[in-house]
Each structure stands twice: as C-alpha cells, then as structure tokens.
Design an enzyme around this catalytic site. Sequence first.
Site, short mmCIF file in Angstrom:
data_model
loop_
_atom_site.label_atom_id
_atom_site.label_comp_id
_atom_site.label_asym_id
_atom_site.label_seq_id
_atom_site.Cartn_x
_atom_site.Cartn_y
_atom_site.Cartn_z
N GLY A 1 -12.49 -3.91 1.15
CA GLY A 1 -13.58 -4.72 0.60
C GLY A 1 -14.78 -3.82 0.38
O GLY A 1 -15.14 -3.04 1.26
N MET B 1 -9.42 -3.11 7.85
CA MET B 1 -8.92 -3.54 9.16
C MET B 1 -8.10 -2.50 9.91
O MET B 1 -7.51 -2.83 10.94
CB MET B 1 -8.11 -4.84 8.98
CG MET B 1 -8.90 -5.93 8.27
SD MET B 1 -7.96 -7.44 7.94
CE MET B 1 -7.69 -8.06 9.59
N GLU B 2 -8.04 -1.25 9.42
CA GLU B 2 -7.22 -0.24 10.12
C GLU B 2 -7.85 1.14 10.26
O GLU B 2 -7.47 1.89 11.18
CB GLU B 2 -5.87 -0.05 9.38
CG GLU B 2 -5.00 -1.29 9.32
CD GLU B 2 -5.36 -2.20 8.15
OE1 GLU B 2 -6.01 -1.73 7.21
OE2 GLU B 2 -4.99 -3.40 8.21
N GLU C 1 0.81 -1.22 0.00
CA GLU C 1 0.00 0.00 0.00
C GLU C 1 0.85 1.28 0.00
O GLU C 1 0.37 2.33 -0.39
CB GLU C 1 -0.98 -0.02 1.18
CG GLU C 1 -2.07 -1.07 0.98
CD GLU C 1 -2.96 -1.29 2.20
OE1 GLU C 1 -4.16 -1.51 2.01
OE2 GLU C 1 -2.45 -1.26 3.35
N ASP D 1 -11.80 -6.04 -3.51
CA ASP D 1 -12.66 -7.25 -3.48
C ASP D 1 -14.01 -6.84 -2.93
O ASP D 1 -14.18 -5.69 -2.50
CB ASP D 1 -12.03 -8.33 -2.59
CG ASP D 1 -11.83 -7.85 -1.16
OD1 ASP D 1 -10.72 -7.34 -0.87
OD2 ASP D 1 -12.78 -7.91 -0.36
C1 4EZ Z 1 -7.11 -4.73 5.67
N1 4EZ Z 1 -6.90 -4.96 4.27
C2 4EZ Z 1 -6.72 -6.36 3.93
C3 4EZ Z 1 -5.64 -7.11 4.60
C4 4EZ Z 1 -5.59 -8.52 4.09
C5 4EZ Z 1 -4.14 -10.55 3.87
C6 4EZ Z 1 -2.79 -11.10 4.23
C7 4EZ Z 1 -7.95 -4.33 3.40
C8 4EZ Z 1 -9.04 -5.24 2.93
C9 4EZ Z 1 -9.93 -5.97 3.71
N2 4EZ Z 1 -10.10 -6.09 5.06
C10 4EZ Z 1 -9.33 -5.53 1.63
N3 4EZ Z 1 -10.39 -6.38 1.56
C11 4EZ Z 1 -10.77 -6.66 2.82
C12 4EZ Z 1 -11.77 -7.51 3.36
N4 4EZ Z 1 -12.59 -8.24 2.56
N5 4EZ Z 1 -11.89 -7.60 4.71
C13 4EZ Z 1 -11.07 -6.89 5.50
O1 4EZ Z 1 -7.31 -3.40 5.91
C14 4EZ Z 1 -4.48 -9.33 4.65
#
Ligand code: 4EZ
Length: 230
Positions: A78, A172-173, A12, A196
């Site tokens: 997401g 998640m942040e 990122e 996604d």
């Molecule tokens: C969290 N980030 C994803 C981290 C994934 C994998 C090793 C963003 C994110 C996200 N968070 C993108 N899609 C997501 C989803 N469906 N649920 C939660 O900030 C780590």
Amino acid sequence: MKIAIMGAMREEISPILEAVGEYSTVEYAGNVFYEAQYGEHQLVIAYSKIGKVFSAITASVMCEHFGVEKLLFSGVAGGISKELKIGDLVMASSLCQHDVDITAFGHPYGYIPEGSVMIDTDEGLRSLAVEVAVDMGIELYEGIIATGDQFVASAERKEWIAKTFNADALEMEGGSVACVCHNFDIPFFILRAISDSADGEAGIDFDTFLQSSAQVSAAFILEMVKRLGH
Ligand code: 4EZ
C-alpha cells in the site's frame, strides 16, 4: 551464489517461477520451496503466506535450512507517499513494525528492548537496484516501509503510520523478514510495487492490481539477480 527470492502470496512469486521455467520442489516447515538454476545462481523461491509470523518462518528456513547467502523479497504494498502511484516500485531503505506497542513502559512505537525501531536493508543490493533502474529507464523510489499484521484500508490508520514512522509504504511482511535477516546476518533487499493506497479503496484496488503490480516487482528482482556477482 545461493539466493532466496521470497514473496508472501502465490501471486507474488508465480511470475518468478514462470521466468525460471524448470524447478524442483521441497516441502519444509509448512511451505513449498522451489529450487532452480538461473544463470550462474541457485535460487530458492517460496511464498510464506501473509503476515509477520509466516514470513519470519520462511525467511528463517531460507537462512538456516537452505543456507542462502542473500535474500530478495518481491511483492506489492500500500502506498503512503503521495508520489507513489499504483504500479510504482519502492525499495525499502529501512523497515519497521508499525503494530508493535509497548509505549506503556515509555518505549517508542515499534521498539522492542534489545532491538531497534528501524532495520536497514543491504547497501550493496540497494545500489545494484539503482543501476538496474537507470539502465531499464524505470523510476525506483527509496523509502521507509512499515510492516504490521493489518491490511490497512483507512486514511486515518495510514496517516498515523506515516507520521509515526515517516513511512512511505506499508505491507505485512517486510519488517519481520528484515528482523530475521538482520539477526542471521544475511544481506537482504525488500522491493514492493504499489497495489493500492491503503485508504478506503484499498480492498478493491488491491484485488484489481495485485497481479500486475506483482509482475512489475518480480521482473525487476529477476533483472537484479542476473546482475549479481558470484
Ligand atoms: C501484505 N500484502 C497484502 C496482503 C493482502 C489479502 C488476502 C501487501 C499489501 C498491503 N498490506 C498491499 N496493500 C496493503 C495494505 N493496504 N495494507 C497492508 O504484505 C491479503
């Protein structure tokens, strides 16, 4: 001005580091902080690692140790809203923590006593973002972002978050960074490009679109920084 640019994952922030070119590094509290001059601004760039706790540490260090005056978060999320397709940009109007539950005591989901369910982002930064979007001819969505320590990959969980918080995207942040910046009184902005749709396909889509969506978000953040005043 001293400006923090944060992401959660290396992917990122790497487009940001590539764009600034030259930087020096400082290690502190388990992160590497990249310091760079960008136009008239000093940037402090870091990725926190995933989740609310790691991102709260990094945001706190940015505020207290590095003394940043504004914090911009760039990353992927997401999508919840049907309008949001992979690659689309969403800026948070406000954020919440979807995994906070002390409802056993009669509190609403996401609420912690002496806090609030929602925390608003800075209005000035939001209007700057709208200007950038108009000038660049980019569609920019504004909505509620829900944060929790879960990678959401189920339609059921996603729908629950959608209806409980009226959320448009999830990650998640953002909610924890919002909580830190709000409490340190630092204007902040949270931008995410959709990677996604937080459903059964989320894992595969995330892996496929992490890099391209992270790039979309990073490019927009850099354009905002260029236009920030003194
Ligand atoms: C969290 N980030 C994803 C981290 C994934 C994998 C090793 C963003 C994110 C996200 N968070 C993108 N899609 C997501 C989803 N469906 N649920 C939660 O900030 C780590």
